[in-house]
Design a protein around this motif. Structure first.
Motif, short mmCIF file in Angstrom:
data_model
loop_
_atom_site.label_atom_id
_atom_site.label_comp_id
_atom_site.label_asym_id
_atom_site.label_seq_id
_atom_site.Cartn_x
_atom_site.Cartn_y
_atom_site.Cartn_z
N HIS A 246 0.82 -1.21 0.00
CA HIS A 246 0.00 0.00 0.00
C HIS A 246 0.85 1.26 0.00
N CYS A 258 -7.86 0.42 0.05
CA CYS A 258 -7.38 0.90 1.35
C CYS A 258 -7.69 2.37 1.57
N CYS A 263 -1.62 2.51 -5.32
CA CYS A 263 -0.85 1.58 -4.49
C CYS A 263 -0.17 0.52 -5.35
ZN LIG Z 1 -3.79 0.47 -1.02
#
Ligand SMILES: [Zn+2]
Length: 413
Positions: A246, A258, A263
């Motif tokens: 991430h 997220c 990411c």
């Molecule tokens: Zn992420």
């Protein structure tokens, strides 16, 4: 502020683990060498070794070797048969179970698809059957198994033994999997996220053996990370450190589940890679051995087919994998800059067949981009445990918890 102290019985247990760690990490070591490496007195080392020999955990090698022409030294080794552990890797697609010996060598491995239903108890039932199958096929009685290690996708609540709404597992919301699995199998269960488990496995019997500081990039259905710092597993404040997947590598990239944008995991997870290969095949950019299969049935060009084609040098598949490897290299440079690790290990089934492409890209970046490169270059290696990294790591969680020196064990409760 509360800070724990220590007391003598805890110091004794810790020293025993330190001695055992030296024996486990070396391929044969003498008492004198253990004392040199640990700073413990020869008397302390002898006492601990005597007890380990009495318990059958350690063996003395019949063959003695002379050192610098001096007195012959007896070599100590771990007895591989002194302990057994079972590892279970819970991937949203597949369950893998392995029974390993004390050296972390798999004696039996079994796989089955993860039940796709909505009820976590069906998954736990399947896990329990798989554990029984593996134990039976290895011919190891229940009472000889030290415990069961479970490697699962994160995030997890380690203190509660709970899996907390992992992205690829709808219907898994705070499931108390440790208690469920322990009740079902009758074994003590150690839980950790798959990437940390893989790092622990690599420390026990893989590329990270004896390395003080290393980071592990785990390529599975998602991309996770594990950290071993100063020989200890580093978990962070909420036990979820090392989420390298991430790290944003494209500031205006696609939104990730997220909440971040661009990411690493969002860009190079297996389905993202397959989607990108399909897009290029549909646009007929460049000749590819995958074109014909794609024309007949696009679904046949899956992640495994892309990895195999890239390994064989297919221009379309290799280009997509090499771009993915460049993103991984950028994150590896950040990890080297932030944490100053000695080694980065790349592993997991997500880079099967194309490990060398990733290793080359990361090595080139680590040689030229981190600030500390003129002092020493952070090394990169593919996992020695290959596609079994997470399941062997899961079993190693048990061995690690039982035998490795952990600073937390020094602290008074
Ligand atoms: Zn992420």
């Amino acid at each position: 502020m509360r800070q724990s102290g220590t007391n003598l019985p805890k110091v004794g247990r810790y020293n025993r683990a330190v001695v055992m760690d030296q024996i486990q990490l070396a391929d044969g070591i003498s008492r004198v060498e253990i004392a040199e490496h640990t700073g413990l007195t020869p008397q302390t080392v002898s006492g601990i070794v005597r007890r380990l020999l009495d318990e059958g955990i350690v063996w003395e090698d019949g063959a003695s070797r002379a050192s610098h022409g001096g007195k012959p030294r007896t070599t100590l080794r771990l007895n591989p048969d002194a302990g057994r552990a079972i590892g279970l890797h819970f991937d949203p697609v597949e369950l893998t179970c392995a029974l390993v010996d004390l050296l972390g060598r798999p004696l039996a491995v079994r796989k089955r698809p993860t039940p796709s239903g909505t009820d976590p108890s069906h998954v736990v039932a399947a896990m329990t059957e798989l554990v029984a199958e593996v134990r039976a096929s290895a011919g190891v009685p229940h009472e000889e198994v030290l415990g069961l290690g479970l490697a699962t996708p994160g995030p997890i609540d380690l203190e509660q033994g709970v899996i907390v709404t992992p992205p690829q597992l709808a219907h898994w919301s705070r499931v108390p999997v440790r208690r469920m699995l322990s009740d079902a199998t009758g074994l003590p269960v150690t839980l950790d996220n798959d990437a940390t488990a893989a790092a622990v496995g690599e420390r026990w019997s893989g590329a990270g053996k004896g390395v003080a500081n290393f980071a592990y990039f785990f390529f599975g259905t998602g991309i996770g990370g594990g950290l071993i710092l100063n020989h200890q597993v580093y978990r962070g404040g909420s036990f979820n450190a090392g989420e390298f997947g991430h790290s944003a590598v494209l500031p205006d990239g696609p939104e990730c589940y997220c909440g971040n944008r661009g990411c690493l995991e969002r860009l190079i997870n297996p389905s993202a890679i397959v989607t990108e290969v399909h897009r290029r095949l549909a646009a007929r950019s460049g000749g590819s051995v995958l074109s014909q299969a794609f024309g007949q049935d696009p679904a046949s060009v899956d992640h495994a087919a892309v990895q195999r084609a890239a390994a064989d040098g297919d221009p379309v598949a290799a280009a997509v994998i090499d771009e993915a490897a460049q993103h991984v290299a950028s994150v590896a440079v950040s990890v080297a800059n932030f944490i100053d690790v000695d080694l980065i290990v790349l592993g997991g089934h997500g880079i099967h067949h194309v490990e060398s492409r990733y290793v080359e890209a990361v090595a080139a970046a680590l040689a030229t981009r981190p600030l500390s490169r003129n002092i020493r270059v952070t090394e990169v290696e593919a996992s020695l445990l290959g596609t079994d990294a997470a399941v062997v790591g899961a079993a190693a969680l048990v061995l690690h918890a039982t035998y490795s020196p952990q600073l937390s064990a020094l602290l008074a409760d």
